[in-house]
Design a protein around this motif. Structure first.
Motif: not given
Length: 288
Positions: A175-187
């Motif tokens: 999907k053009p322009g689609q971005v997500f933020s993520r976080i690792h469980a350790e962080d």
């Protein structure tokens, strides 16, 4: 003196916090519906909820810290409904609520931070806004040391893309322009531990890494690490998806983590998905 943490809804993320705190002398009690063995394996004492409400209240009464990790149900927070009075009467010096960056809604790829307006565009996001407001009202009425943590997409060991890439079920939806933020469980765990060590009642923190990225990039990199071709690309507009799966693409935003770095001194263990995926794969190799 032993410090005591009670986790209401001791799931995946709470397990990482427990494994971090127990070696530091903490005693952790975690509620679970039906997975007591997982709570025990993390190093916590399990209590069933629903089922053992009085025992949970007794633990809340002597807790030094309380973490609410249970998600909303039918538009309300079950922990607030069941244990709000007990928490209001507790002596805890810290309590936290795990929310979601979904409270910010869709920003068409733009940036948000903790001062951004709440504009959820999904039912899940609206339920979290309501839950945050409920806990904030309780905290204001009773002078409670509430901290809210808005989590981006959670991943880590057992929650990476490798299994689906290996078995051919991973889908690289474009999907053009689609971005997500993520976080690792350790962080997640290191940030919660830092907040417990340095309480700031009323604080709100975004928990995410440094690299908001398109989901197809993550899958392509996972395939690269495995030495496999990337899953075939599928156009979002024509891809067959469940309503739930499609709803995850309803929001596109970049989430700032500047506050956890500035206020809590956080240095991310996994500042981007490349670091996080490499660590997951390395852990899988050790276990194999």
């Amino acid at each position: 003196m032993t410090s005591r943490l009670v986790v209401l809804g001791h799931g995946y993320s709470a397990g990482f916090l427990t494994r971090r705190l127990v070696p530091q002398g903490w005693t952790v009690t975690g509620t679970t519906r039906d997975n007591a063995s997982r709570v025990t394996l993390a190093g916590a004492t399990p209590l069933r909820w629903p089922g053992e409400g009085d025992a949970v209240r007794a633990e809340i009464a002597r807790a030094d810290a309380i973490l609410i990790s249970a998600g909303p149900e039918a538009g309300e927070c079950p922990a607030l409904r069941e244990f709000g009075t007990a928490i209001a009467d507790s002596r805890a010096r810290w309590f936290g609520y795990l929310s979601t960056t979904g409270v910010y809604g869709d920003r068409q790829g733009g940036w948000v931070d903790e001062t951004s307006d709440l504009a959820p565009s999904t039912r899940r996001g609206r339920d979290r806004v309501a839950a945050e407001a409920g806990w904030q009202a309780l905290a204001a009425a009773h002078g409670l040391p509430l901290h809210i943590f808005r989590l981006a997409g959670i991943y880590g060991p057992g929650r990476g893309p490798f299994e689906k890439v290996r078995n051919g079920t991973a889908r690289r939806i474009i999907k053009p322009g689609q971005v997500f933020s993520r976080i690792h469980a350790e962080d997640i765990a290191q940030t919660l531990a830092a907040s417990i060590a340095r309480p700031s009642p009323g604080a709100i923190y975004n928990l995410c890494d440094d690299d908001p990225a398109p989901p197809e990039d993550v899958l392509e990199h996972a395939a690269h690490l495995l030495g496999l071709p990337p899953p075939p690309a599928e156009d979002f507009t024509t891809a067959e998806m469940t309503p739930m799966a499609r709803s995850f693409y309803a929001e596109s935003k970049r989430v700032s983590n500047a506050r956890i770095k500035r206020d809590l001194g956080i240095r991310l263990i996994h500042p981007d998905y490349r670091s996080g995926l490499a660590a997951i794969l390395a852990e899988e190799s050790v276990r194999a």
